[in-house]
Design a protein around this motif. Structure first.
Motif, PDB file in Angstrom:
ATOM      1  N   LEU A  51       0.830  -1.204   0.000  1.00 11.56           N
ATOM      2  CA  LEU A  51       0.000   0.000   0.000  1.00 11.56           C
ATOM      3  C   LEU A  51       0.866   1.256   0.000  1.00 11.56           C
ATOM      4  O   LEU A  51       0.561   2.227  -0.683  1.00 11.56           O
ATOM      5  CB  LEU A  51      -0.913  -0.010   1.223  1.00 11.56           C
ATOM      6  N   TYR A  52       1.961   1.228   0.708  1.00  4.74           N
ATOM      7  CA  TYR A  52       2.857   2.373   0.755  1.00  4.74           C
ATOM      8  C   TYR A  52       3.552   2.590  -0.587  1.00  4.74           C
ATOM      9  O   TYR A  52       3.688   3.717  -1.053  1.00  4.74           O
ATOM     10  CB  TYR A  52       3.899   2.161   1.857  1.00  4.74           C
ATOM     11  N   GLU A  53       3.979   1.496  -1.225  1.00  2.00           N
ATOM     12  CA  GLU A  53       4.718   1.618  -2.481  1.00  2.00           C
ATOM     13  C   GLU A  53       3.826   1.978  -3.658  1.00  2.00           C
ATOM     14  O   GLU A  53       4.210   2.755  -4.516  1.00  2.00           O
ATOM     15  CB  GLU A  53       5.460   0.316  -2.768  1.00  2.00           C
ATOM     16  N   ASP A  54       2.638   1.385  -3.747  1.00  2.00           N
ATOM     17  CA  ASP A  54       1.747   1.654  -4.873  1.00  2.00           C
ATOM     18  C   ASP A  54       0.297   1.687  -4.387  1.00  2.00           C
ATOM     19  O   ASP A  54      -0.425   0.709  -4.473  1.00  2.00           O
ATOM     20  CB  ASP A  54       1.918   0.584  -5.953  1.00  2.00           C
ATOM     21  N   PRO A  55      -0.165   2.826  -3.858  1.00  2.07           N
ATOM     22  CA  PRO A  55      -1.511   2.895  -3.306  1.00  2.07           C
ATOM     23  C   PRO A  55      -2.620   2.716  -4.338  1.00  2.07           C
ATOM     24  O   PRO A  55      -3.705   2.266  -4.016  1.00  2.07           O
ATOM     25  CB  PRO A  55      -1.583   4.277  -2.661  1.00  2.07           C
ATOM     26  N   SER A  56      -2.354   3.018  -5.598  1.00  5.60           N
ATOM     27  CA  SER A  56      -3.413   2.891  -6.607  1.00  5.60           C
ATOM     28  C   SER A  56      -3.712   1.434  -6.957  1.00  5.60           C
ATOM     29  O   SER A  56      -4.788   1.135  -7.476  1.00  5.60           O
ATOM     30  CB  SER A  56      -3.029   3.667  -7.870  1.00  5.60           C
ATOM     31  N   SER A  57      -2.805   0.495  -6.674  1.00  6.30           N
ATOM     32  CA  SER A  57      -3.062  -0.905  -6.991  1.00  6.30           C
ATOM     33  C   SER A  57      -3.723  -1.656  -5.844  1.00  6.30           C
ATOM     34  O   SER A  57      -3.990  -2.847  -5.956  1.00  6.30           O
ATOM     35  CB  SER A  57      -1.743  -1.609  -7.335  1.00  6.30           C
ATOM     36  N   TYR A  58      -4.019  -1.005  -4.759  1.00 10.36           N
ATOM     37  CA  TYR A  58      -4.601  -1.652  -3.585  1.00 10.36           C
ATOM     38  C   TYR A  58      -6.067  -1.980  -3.839  1.00 10.36           C
ATOM     39  O   TYR A  58      -6.847  -1.142  -4.284  1.00 10.36           O
ATOM     40  CB  TYR A  58      -4.443  -0.725  -2.382  1.00 10.36           C
ATOM     41  N   ASP A  59      -6.465  -3.219  -3.531  1.00  8.97           N
ATOM     42  CA  ASP A  59      -7.856  -3.646  -3.679  1.00  8.97           C
ATOM     43  C   ASP A  59      -8.619  -3.258  -2.424  1.00  8.97           C
ATOM     44  O   ASP A  59      -8.437  -3.821  -1.357  1.00  8.97           O
ATOM     45  CB  ASP A  59      -7.933  -5.161  -3.890  1.00  8.97           C
ATOM     46  N   SER A 111     -13.659  -4.003  -0.092  1.00  8.55           N
ATOM     47  CA  SER A 111     -14.403  -4.144   1.160  1.00  8.55           C
ATOM     48  C   SER A 111     -14.395  -2.864   1.993  1.00  8.55           C
ATOM     49  O   SER A 111     -15.005  -2.823   3.057  1.00  8.55           O
ATOM     50  CB  SER A 111     -13.818  -5.294   1.986  1.00  8.55           C
ATOM     51  N   ALA A 112     -13.716  -1.834   1.533  1.00  6.37           N
ATOM     52  CA  ALA A 112     -13.659  -0.581   2.286  1.00  6.37           C
ATOM     53  C   ALA A 112     -14.902   0.253   2.034  1.00  6.37           C
ATOM     54  O   ALA A 112     -15.551   0.136   0.998  1.00  6.37           O
ATOM     55  CB  ALA A 112     -12.414   0.202   1.880  1.00  6.37           C
ATOM     56  N   ASP A 113     -15.228   1.106   3.008  1.00  5.74           N
ATOM     57  CA  ASP A 113     -16.358   2.011   2.796  1.00  5.74           C
ATOM     58  C   ASP A 113     -15.938   3.149   1.868  1.00  5.74           C
ATOM     59  O   ASP A 113     -14.793   3.231   1.449  1.00  5.74           O
ATOM     60  CB  ASP A 113     -16.882   2.529   4.137  1.00  5.74           C
ATOM     61  N   ALA A 158     -11.987   4.198   0.575  1.00  5.46           N
ATOM     62  CA  ALA A 158     -11.643   3.944  -0.824  1.00  5.46           C
ATOM     63  C   ALA A 158     -11.126   5.213  -1.498  1.00  5.46           C
ATOM     64  O   ALA A 158     -10.149   5.172  -2.246  1.00  5.46           O
ATOM     65  CB  ALA A 158     -12.858   3.404  -1.568  1.00  5.46           C
ATOM     66  N   VAL A 159     -11.768   6.333  -1.237  1.00  5.93           N
ATOM     67  CA  VAL A 159     -11.334   7.601  -1.836  1.00  5.93           C
ATOM     68  C   VAL A 159      -9.957   7.989  -1.315  1.00  5.93           C
ATOM     69  O   VAL A 159      -9.079   8.397  -2.080  1.00  5.93           O
ATOM     70  CB  VAL A 159     -12.362   8.721  -1.546  1.00  5.93           C
ATOM     71  N   VAL A 204      -7.556   6.068  -0.112  1.00  2.00           N
ATOM     72  CA  VAL A 204      -6.500   5.188  -0.608  1.00  2.00           C
ATOM     73  C   VAL A 204      -6.270   5.391  -2.096  1.00  2.00           C
ATOM     74  O   VAL A 204      -5.131   5.486  -2.554  1.00  2.00           O
ATOM     75  CB  VAL A 204      -6.834   3.710  -0.297  1.00  2.00           C
ATOM     76  N   ASN A 205      -7.320   5.478  -2.887  1.00  2.14           N
ATOM     77  CA  ASN A 205      -7.176   5.566  -4.335  1.00  2.14           C
ATOM     78  C   ASN A 205      -6.743   6.943  -4.825  1.00  2.14           C
ATOM     79  O   ASN A 205      -5.970   7.049  -5.767  1.00  2.14           O
ATOM     80  CB  ASN A 205      -8.480   5.188  -5.026  1.00  2.14           C
ATOM     81  N   GLU A 206      -7.246   7.995  -4.222  1.00  2.91           N
ATOM     82  CA  GLU A 206      -7.015   9.333  -4.755  1.00  2.91           C
ATOM     83  C   GLU A 206      -6.040  10.166  -3.925  1.00  2.91           C
ATOM     84  O   GLU A 206      -5.823  11.337  -4.213  1.00  2.91           O
ATOM     85  CB  GLU A 206      -8.341  10.062  -4.882  1.00  2.91           C
ATOM     86  N   ASN A 207      -5.468   9.570  -2.902  1.00  2.00           N
ATOM     87  CA  ASN A 207      -4.563  10.308  -2.026  1.00  2.00           C
ATOM     88  C   ASN A 207      -3.359  10.852  -2.775  1.00  2.00           C
ATOM     89  O   ASN A 207      -3.042  12.038  -2.689  1.00  2.00           O
ATOM     90  CB  ASN A 207      -4.117   9.409  -0.877  1.00  2.00           C
ATOM     91  N   LEU A 208      -2.681  10.004  -3.516  1.00  2.00           N
ATOM     92  CA  LEU A 208      -1.448  10.414  -4.177  1.00  2.00           C
ATOM     93  C   LEU A 208      -1.705  11.480  -5.243  1.00  2.00           C
ATOM     94  O   LEU A 208      -0.951  12.447  -5.365  1.00  2.00           O
ATOM     95  CB  LEU A 208      -0.769   9.191  -4.793  1.00  2.00           C
ATOM     96  N   GLU A 209      -2.784  11.325  -6.006  1.00  2.00           N
ATOM     97  CA  GLU A 209      -3.079  12.293  -7.070  1.00  2.00           C
ATOM     98  C   GLU A 209      -3.493  13.651  -6.508  1.00  2.00           C
ATOM     99  O   GLU A 209      -3.129  14.692  -7.042  1.00  2.00           O
ATOM    100  CB  GLU A 209      -4.193  11.775  -7.985  1.00  2.00           C
ATOM    101  N   LYS A 210      -4.272  13.650  -5.413  1.00  3.58           N
ATOM    102  CA  LYS A 210      -4.799  14.910  -4.896  1.00  3.58           C
ATOM    103  C   LYS A 210      -3.839  15.645  -3.974  1.00  3.58           C
ATOM    104  O   LYS A 210      -3.867  16.863  -3.891  1.00  3.58           O
ATOM    105  CB  LYS A 210      -6.114  14.659  -4.163  1.00  3.58           C
ATOM    106  N   THR A 211      -2.996  14.909  -3.244  1.00  5.59           N
ATOM    107  CA  THR A 211      -2.170  15.567  -2.229  1.00  5.59           C
ATOM    108  C   THR A 211      -0.675  15.413  -2.444  1.00  5.59           C
ATOM    109  O   THR A 211       0.094  16.078  -1.758  1.00  5.59           O
ATOM    110  CB  THR A 211      -2.488  15.006  -0.830  1.00  5.59           C
TER     111      THR A 211
END
Length: 124
Positions: free
Chosen positions: A44-52, A55-57, A61-62, A64-71
């Motif tokens: 998750l630390y190395e590549d957060p966009s590939s994390y499945d 099951s997250a709310d 999900a937002v 984990v998926n959009e953290n790197l792009e937005k911040t």
């Protein structure tokens, strides 16, 4: 400090601790939304966009998926506290400082001034 102030202070602190304990018990008994136990931390630390995160709310999900792009921050906790909630955290800090300052003003010890004779005061 007078006995009344002392009793009010003790009662207020006891009520504050009691309410805090009730809140902790209620939060502990509430249903979990996502515990992250299936998340491989290093992946998750190395590549957060590939994390499945199926099951997250929604919020997790937002984040984990959009953290790197937005911040542009690799640390999700840092980005939530200082980027997504920065103004909110700043406001909470000011409220805390104001509450502490107000409490200190209310609960401070006031030095009693010695009584001055009326005659001395009139002769000055």
């Amino acid at each position: 400090m007078s006995k009344t102030k002392h009793y009010v202070l003790i009662l207020s602190l006891a009520l504050f601790v009691f309410c805090g304990m009730i809140a902790v018990v209620n939060m502990d008994m509430s249903a979990r939304t996502y515990d992250g136990s299936s998340a491989p931390a290093m992946a998750l630390y190395e590549d957060p966009s590939s994390y499945d995160n199926s099951s997250a709310d929604g919020a997790a999900a937002v984040i984990v998926n959009e953290n790197l792009e937005k911040t542009a921050s690799l640390n999700a906790v840092f980005s939530v506290v200082f980027n997504f909630r920065g103004y909110d955290t700043l406001g909470e800090s000011f409220i805390l400082i104001g509450a502490l300052s107000g409490s200190m003003v209310i609960l401070r010890k006031v030095a009693k001034r010695p009584e001055i004779d009326r005659e001395e005061e009139l002769t000055r």
